[in-house]
Enzyme design. Sequence first.
Site, short mmCIF file in Angstrom:
data_model
loop_
_atom_site.label_atom_id
_atom_site.label_comp_id
_atom_site.label_asym_id
_atom_site.label_seq_id
_atom_site.Cartn_x
_atom_site.Cartn_y
_atom_site.Cartn_z
CB CYS A 6 -6.41 2.06 -15.57
SG CYS A 6 -5.85 2.99 -14.99
N GLY A 92 9.52 -7.10 -6.90
CA GLY A 92 9.07 -7.62 -8.42
C GLY A 92 7.40 -7.96 -8.76
CG HIS A 99 -1.18 -4.20 -7.58
ND1 HIS A 99 -0.17 -3.46 -8.22
CD2 HIS A 99 -0.55 -5.58 -7.17
CE1 HIS A 99 0.58 -4.43 -8.05
NE2 HIS A 99 0.80 -5.79 -7.97
P1 5GP Z 1 2.81 -7.99 -9.04
O1 5GP Z 1 4.26 -8.81 -9.10
O2 5GP Z 1 2.59 -6.06 -9.42
O3 5GP Z 1 2.82 -7.17 -7.42
O4 5GP Z 1 1.53 -8.19 -9.12
C1 5GP Z 1 0.69 -7.94 -10.05
C2 5GP Z 1 -0.95 -9.08 -9.95
O5 5GP Z 1 -1.95 -8.82 -10.34
C3 5GP Z 1 -0.06 -10.76 -9.70
O6 5GP Z 1 -0.47 -11.21 -9.18
C4 5GP Z 1 -0.72 -10.79 -11.38
O7 5GP Z 1 -1.69 -12.72 -11.75
C5 5GP Z 1 -1.89 -9.96 -11.29
N1 5GP Z 1 -2.48 -9.92 -12.66
C6 5GP Z 1 -2.03 -9.73 -13.78
N2 5GP Z 1 -2.84 -9.29 -14.94
C7 5GP Z 1 -4.03 -9.83 -14.54
C8 5GP Z 1 -5.52 -9.04 -15.13
O8 5GP Z 1 -5.45 -8.71 -16.24
N3 5GP Z 1 -6.34 -9.65 -14.57
C9 5GP Z 1 -6.07 -10.30 -12.73
N4 5GP Z 1 -6.96 -9.90 -12.34
N5 5GP Z 1 -4.63 -10.24 -12.48
C10 5GP Z 1 -4.07 -10.41 -12.53
ZN ZN Z 2 -3.88 2.42 -13.56
#
Ligand code: 5GP
Ligand code: ZN
Length: 113
Positions: A6, A92, A99
């Site tokens: 957000c 994970g 997303h």
């Molecule tokens: P999940 O493990 O929840 O599927 O993926 C979260 C993703 O968000 C990870 O690949 C991580 O590198 C990315 N991510 C987390 N924080 C940030 C951020 O502040 N900026 C960006 N561009 N990516 C983020």
């Molecule tokens: Zn959000």
Amino acid sequence: MSCIFCDIREKKVPAEIVYEDEDIMAFRDADPRAPVHILIIPKKHILSLSEIDEEDRELIGRICRVAARIARQESIARSGFRLVVNSGPDAGQAVDHLHFHLLGGRSMSWPPG
Ligand code: 5GP
Ligand code: ZN
């Protein structure tokens, strides 16, 4: 409740945005796991894929179309790509804002670990 995605949507946290419309945003992952690693989010804060409902049907369809469009832009449409949603602890999921990971630019193994 604070949410990093957000904050990116509100442009309070910088990100390399590659696509944006009224309802959807896409930006490069901060910790890329492939040469192309882009996150596509609904602007609306939805916790996870398990939280979507009937009214989100069109939004989810549009996100898939945006993924295909970005894949063409990034020149990975022909070589191939993966669109991944991690939902919940076993998958994970680290950020509790729905997303879609668009990954490409290298060959990938199956099944994921
Ligand atoms: P999940 O493990 O929840 O599927 O993926 C979260 C993703 O968000 C990870 O690949 C991580 O590198 C990315 N991510 C987390 N924080 C940030 C951020 O502040 N900026 C960006 N561009 N990516 C983020
Ligand atoms: Zn959000």
